[in-house]
Design an enzyme around this catalytic site. Structure first.
Site, mmCIF file in Angstrom:
data_model
loop_
_atom_site.group_PDB
_atom_site.id
_atom_site.type_symbol
_atom_site.label_atom_id
_atom_site.label_comp_id
_atom_site.label_asym_id
_atom_site.label_seq_id
_atom_site.Cartn_x
_atom_site.Cartn_y
_atom_site.Cartn_z
ATOM 1 N N GLU A 170 3.103 -4.895 12.332
ATOM 2 C CA GLU A 170 2.147 -3.789 12.189
ATOM 3 C C GLU A 170 1.089 -4.301 11.229
ATOM 4 O O GLU A 170 1.374 -4.592 10.072
ATOM 5 C CB GLU A 170 2.881 -2.571 11.621
ATOM 6 N N GLU A 201 7.532 0.416 16.722
ATOM 7 C CA GLU A 201 8.723 0.893 16.027
ATOM 8 C C GLU A 201 8.658 2.411 16.000
ATOM 9 O O GLU A 201 7.639 3.010 16.333
ATOM 10 C CB GLU A 201 8.815 0.268 14.627
ATOM 11 N N CYS A 249 -3.353 1.554 6.446
ATOM 12 C CA CYS A 249 -3.766 0.814 7.641
ATOM 13 C C CYS A 249 -4.285 1.760 8.720
ATOM 14 O O CYS A 249 -5.057 1.362 9.583
ATOM 15 C CB CYS A 249 -2.616 -0.011 8.180
ATOM 16 N N ASN A 271 0.803 -1.234 0.000
ATOM 17 C CA ASN A 271 0.000 0.000 0.000
ATOM 18 C C ASN A 271 0.831 1.277 0.000
ATOM 19 O O ASN A 271 0.407 2.282 -0.573
ATOM 20 C CB ASN A 271 -1.002 -0.018 1.153
#
Ligand SMILES: NC(=O)C1=CN([C@@H]2O[C@H](COP(=O)(O)OP(=O)(O)OC[C@H]3O[C@@H](n4cnc5c(N)ncnc54)[C@H](O)[C@@H]3O)[C@@H](O)[C@H]2O)C=CC1
Ligand SMILES: O=C(O)/C=C/C=C(\O)C(=O)O
Length: 486
Positions: free
Chosen positions: A254, A467, A288, A155
């Site tokens: 993630e 992160e 996301c 993405n």
């Protein structure tokens, strides 16, 4: 046609068995590149190259030398800006504006920020009292974790891949990247940058291919991969975690989201509309952190729905390079089918379709591209599949709410916990809400405003670990304590 190879030990190499797969343009549906498909032996070679590089010249670099080299990587990306923009546009079909202002500059920044972090963040030290009164000094030393397997999505391919490679290299690791099969171009192009600035061979490797029973699985199953960082779907994360259990390797994940946008009646209305239209429709909703559930305080509900409808209907479809185009296609036919199946399901579940719901009219040359209309629904039940499941498309359901408590409950009624965005002028309320919404990232009067020093990641099924800034050091290094008796 463009031929794209794997990048192993500083060389661009075809797969040993000669296998290749096609890269299709999301904009036109045409095949635009032929990609080398790494088999198990190619992946093995890449991992062994990365492992050998850990012991070679790379291990002799001082922190300052690594930092300087990562700055050179960032500068070379900037020098080759147009090449990266072109490759990323070919991969994703998204408008050039987004590439130029967000994704490619972020790719370069991902090397600089972690170079700065590793240089400037101290480790802990403690003086310990001992019975003889002389004491002992404890101090921490960070060492590289080893070979990092990087599994990245389609993405925002360059930004999300470098978000992992930047800190991994800053910490002295070596990497094998498996970019998404949909978007291999920029990861391989980065190989040219690595060679140009003299990153030792084997430090950065790329293997192309798919997930299960392909390069992704071969990489994550490889016993010489010391840790795996992954961005993508929650189900894939589960498969990778099982692979990582063998050899008890560390993971940083993630994953998906079903993020809530919360709009109070006292918000700056125009800014809220601008913010939610970005969070729902940017990158054709393939973010996301994007907002697929919007909760609007009842007094402004109708006005909000009408204004967001106007925004959704104002998008300009077209080739990424065409003047005025601000909206691209979905990544693949498969993804288009998935999103369209949710558009159908929404109607079956009783939604009122405020706008969109299908495939737009586009010029003949784009007819085979993966186009889809931005879509807004209202009137769905809170347990509708469309309200519960991550769609990853340019769509949102808007629902009215009446109180702070109610909307906190609604926002939290999901298996995910990645991000939220709250729009209000009442800052004490914003702070209260931020404390109660179960997510890793909470934006107030903004969305996707990124400070790369901050913690990034999700709760519940949205991820494992954080992160960003010093948090990346936790994942990409081992922290060794040295205790010296004085
Ligand atoms: N940032 C995010 O949160 C993202 C979420 N998604 C979600 O995932 C859905 C599917 O998209 P995909 O690209 O198929 O996501 P995915 O999770 O299947 O793929 C992401 C990466 O993982 C790799 N992969 C897949 N299965 C693997 C396995 N068993 N072992 C090792 N590597 C594996 C893929 O080749 C790709 O490089 C989307 O519709 C969206 O809902 C997708 C991309 C990014
Ligand atoms: O800003 C970042 O570091 C990450 C952003 C993540 C996405 O855009 C995503 O995974 O969709």
């Amino acid at each position: 046609m463009r031929q794209v190879e794997n990048f192993i030990r500083g060389e661009f190499v075809a797969a040993r068995d000669g296998k290749r797969f096609d890269k299709v343009s999301p904009v036109t549906g045409e095949v635009i590149a032929s990609i080398a498909e790494a088999g198990r032996s190619d992946v093995n070679e890449a991992v062994l190259a990365a492992k050998a590089a850990l012991q070679g010249e790379w291990s002799t670099f001082t922190t300052n030398q690594r930092v300087e080299m990562l700055y050179e990587v960032a500068d070379e990306i900037t020098r080759r800006f147009e090449d990266f923009v072109e490759a990323e546009m070919a991969d994703t079909g998204q408008p050039s504006n987004v590439m130029r202002h967000v994704f490619i500059p972020r790719g370069a920044a991902n090397f600089k920020i972690f170079a700065d972090t590793i240089k400037n963040v101290p480790t802990e030290s403690f003086m310990l009292d001992t019975p003889d009164g002389a004491g002992a000094l404890n101090y921490g030393v960070r060492t590289p974790k080893g070979v990092i397997g990087v599994i990245s999505p389609w993405n925002a391919p360059f930004m999300l891949m470098t978000w992992k490679v930047g800190p991994a290299l800053a910490c002295g690791n070596t990497v094998v990247v498996k970019p998404s099969e949909e978007t291999p171009l920029t990861s391989v192009l980065l190989g040219e940058v690595m060679n140009k600035v003299g990153v030792p061979k084997g430090v950065y490797n790329v293997v192309n291919g798919f997930g299960p029973d392909s390069a992704g699985a071969f990489l994550t199953e490889h016993k010489d991969v010391d840790a795996i960082t992954f961005t993508g779907e929650t189900r894939t994360g589960t498969a990778i975690m099982k692979a990582a259990a063998e050899g008890t390797r560390d993971v940083s994940f993630e994953m998906g989201g079903k993020n809530a946008g919360i709009v109070f009646a006292d918000c700056d209305f125009d800014k809220a509309i601008e913010g939610i239209s970005r969070s729902s429709f940017l990158n054709s909703g393939q973010v996301c952190l994007g907002t697929e559930r919007v909760y609007v305080e009842r007094p402004i509900f109708d006005k909000f729905v009408a204004a967001l409808k106007e925004k959704a209907e104002a998008v300009n479809y077209g080739k990424p390079t065409d003047e005025g185009v601000n909206y691209g296609p979905l990544i693949s036919k498969e993804h288009q089918d998935k999103v369209l199946s949710y558009y159908k399901k929404a109607v079956e579940e009783g939604a009122t379709v405020i706008t969109g719901g299908g495939v737009p009219e586009v010029p003949e040359a784009l007819k085979n591209g993966h186009w889809i209309q931005p879509t807004i629904w209202t009137d769905l039940a809170d347990d509708a599949a469309v309200v519960k499941e991550e769609i990853f498309g340019p769509c949102c359901h808007i629902r009215p709410f009446d109180s702070e408590e109610e909307v906190i409950g609604l926002a939290n009624s999901t298996d995910y916990g990645l991000a939220t965005t709250i729009w209000t002028k009442d800052l004490p309320r914003a702070h209260r809400m931020a404390a109660k919404i179960d997510v890793g990232i909470c934006w107030v009067n903004s969305w996707f405003l990124r400070d790369l020093r901050t913690a990034f990641g999700g709760t519940k099924q949205s991820g494992i670990g954080r992160e960003g800034g010093v948090h990346s050091l936790e994942f990409y290094t081992e922290l060794r304590n040295v205790c010296v008796k004085l």
